[in-house]
Design a protein around this motif. Structure first.
Motif, PDB file in Angstrom:
ATOM      1  N   SER A 139       0.810  -1.213   0.000  1.00  0.00           N
ATOM      2  CA  SER A 139       0.000   0.000   0.000  1.00  0.00           C
ATOM      3  C   SER A 139       0.843   1.263   0.000  1.00  0.00           C
ATOM      4  O   SER A 139       0.394   2.308  -0.490  1.00  0.00           O
ATOM      5  N   GLN A 140       2.095   1.203   0.550  1.00  0.00           N
ATOM      6  CA  GLN A 140       2.932   2.402   0.583  1.00  0.00           C
ATOM      7  C   GLN A 140       3.350   2.849  -0.814  1.00  0.00           C
ATOM      8  O   GLN A 140       3.710   4.008  -1.008  1.00  0.00           O
ATOM      9  N   GLN A 141       3.314   1.945  -1.776  1.00  0.00           N
ATOM     10  CA  GLN A 141       3.710   2.298  -3.131  1.00  0.00           C
ATOM     11  C   GLN A 141       2.543   2.796  -3.973  1.00  0.00           C
ATOM     12  O   GLN A 141       2.741   3.194  -5.120  1.00  0.00           O
ATOM     13  N   MET A 142       1.342   2.784  -3.397  1.00  0.00           N
ATOM     14  CA  MET A 142       0.194   3.350  -4.108  1.00  0.00           C
ATOM     15  C   MET A 142       0.248   4.869  -4.001  1.00  0.00           C
ATOM     16  O   MET A 142       1.024   5.432  -3.237  1.00  0.00           O
ATOM     17  N   GLY A 143      -0.573   5.534  -4.773  1.00  0.00           N
ATOM     18  CA  GLY A 143      -0.603   6.985  -4.737  1.00  0.00           C
ATOM     19  C   GLY A 143      -0.491   7.584  -6.127  1.00  0.00           C
ATOM     20  O   GLY A 143      -0.883   6.973  -7.128  1.00  0.00           O
ATOM     21  N   SER A 144       0.072   8.801  -6.202  1.00  0.00           N
ATOM     22  CA  SER A 144       0.141   9.549  -7.455  1.00  0.00           C
ATOM     23  C   SER A 144       1.574   9.601  -7.971  1.00  0.00           C
ATOM     24  O   SER A 144       2.495   9.957  -7.225  1.00  0.00           O
ATOM     25  N   TYR A 145       1.742   9.265  -9.239  1.00  0.00           N
ATOM     26  CA  TYR A 145       3.022   9.352  -9.940  1.00  0.00           C
ATOM     27  C   TYR A 145       2.848  10.340 -11.087  1.00  0.00           C
ATOM     28  O   TYR A 145       1.915  10.208 -11.887  1.00  0.00           O
TER      29      TYR A 145
END
Length: 333
Positions: A139-145
């Protein structure tokens, strides 16, 4: 192309190589030591479990997504991506400019964090491609790129990664005291690891899975949905209920509002209408009585005039009955 070093184990997982036209960069290894640490695997001990994890991550599926930008537009472009399980992700940003593509500076960010590393790109004519390839396993690698193209102005394209959304009932569910009801949450085209139901008690959320009273029954006919049955409803059961689905890459929640009414509530509109009808009838009756009294007042006046006329006639009759004497003068005078 480069791959981060991985602590050696008894066996090593094969890294799939995917060809592309132009330069392709690898900013993250398929198995990131930091990511492994976040998932609970120790980098030193527990080698059998670590080997099993490495073997599982070696067969990740590839997720490819792209965004197109132009130098004439200053509007940021965003793309929402739903990701349920660990995957290899390749992001491509295509930037079209009327100037020299080689003078454009390209950077990648995760949120506000600058992603370090070389930024090889490929160009053709007035077009410029920037690719970013990495793995998402927690989950820590999810988000906005985001990809940034710095020319005369700065252009940005953003990929938003999130877990699947849940779909409950948008409108409040209305039921009555003493009845039973079923709350439903669904996840379209996805399969959570498990489901959890909560009831809202003020700002706190109370899990319902451990209730032994028999009031709550949790089940689901399919893996992508869950049902909460509540029996013997009371007004205290009214409120918000939350369903939570857990995935490999995070959790998703939805909210269902339950409204519990007493059986007197449906009668209130009818009672209000009856009260208005009674008030209207009372007003009409009062108006009728007032009108009737107003009509009677001229008759009383006529009767008074008749009495006065009779009195006047009586007095005239008396005067007429009085004998009249003629005045005579004596002859002698």
């Amino acid at each position: 192309m480069f791959v981060h070093d991985v602590p050696k184990a008894k066996t090593t997982a094969a890294v799939p190589v995917l060809p592309h036209v132009g330069l392709v960069r690898w900013h993250r290894s398929l198995i990131d030591t930091k990511a492994l640490g976040e998932t609970g695997a120790s980098p030193v001990s527990n080698l059998p479990a670590r080997e099993e994890m490495l073997a599982g991550f070696a067969n990740l599926s590839l997720e490819s997504h792209n965004i197109s930008l132009t130098g004439q537009s200053s509007v940021a472009v965003e793309k929402n991506i739903t990701l349920e399980r660990p995957s290899i992700v390749e992001l491509t940003c295509l930037f079209t400019t009327s100037g020299d593509p080689s003078s454009v500076r390209v950077t990648w960010r995760k949120g506000d964090e600058l992603l370090e590393g070389d930024d090889p790109v490929s160009t053709a004519g007035g077009a410029l491609w920037a690719r970013y390839r990495f793995t998402i396993i927690n989950s820590q690698q999810m988000g906005s790129y985001s990809c940034f193209f710095q020319d005369e102005t700065e252009q940005r394209g953003t990929f938003n990664f999130k877990v699947p959304e849940l779909h409950g009932k948008n409108k409040p569910l209305v039921t009555y005291v003493g009845d039973s009801t079923v709350l439903i949450c669904k996840c379209q085209g996805c399969f959570p690891l498990n489901w959890t139901w909560y009831s809202s008690n003020g700002s706190a959320q109370v899990p319902l899975a451990g209730q032994t009273s028999g009031k709550y029954v949790i089940n689901g006919t399919h893996a992508n949905e869950t049902r909460l049955k509540i029996t013997q409803l009371s007004e205290e059961d009214q409120g918000a209920y939350r369903c939570r689905a857990l995935f490999h890459l995070g959790a998703s929640e939805d909210r269902v509002e339950l409204v519990v009414l007493s059986y007197l509530v449906p009668l209130k509109p009818f009672l209000a209408i009856a009260a208005e009808a009674l008030l209207l009838v009372a007003v009409i009756l009062l108006c009728e009585m007032y009108t009737q009294k107003k009509k009677e007042r001229p008759d009383d006046g006529k009767e008074f005039e008749q009495i006065e006329q009779l009195k006047s006639d009586d007095s005239n009759g008396i005067e007429n009955n009085v004998p009249r004497y003629r005045k005579t003068e004596s002859v002698g005078q």
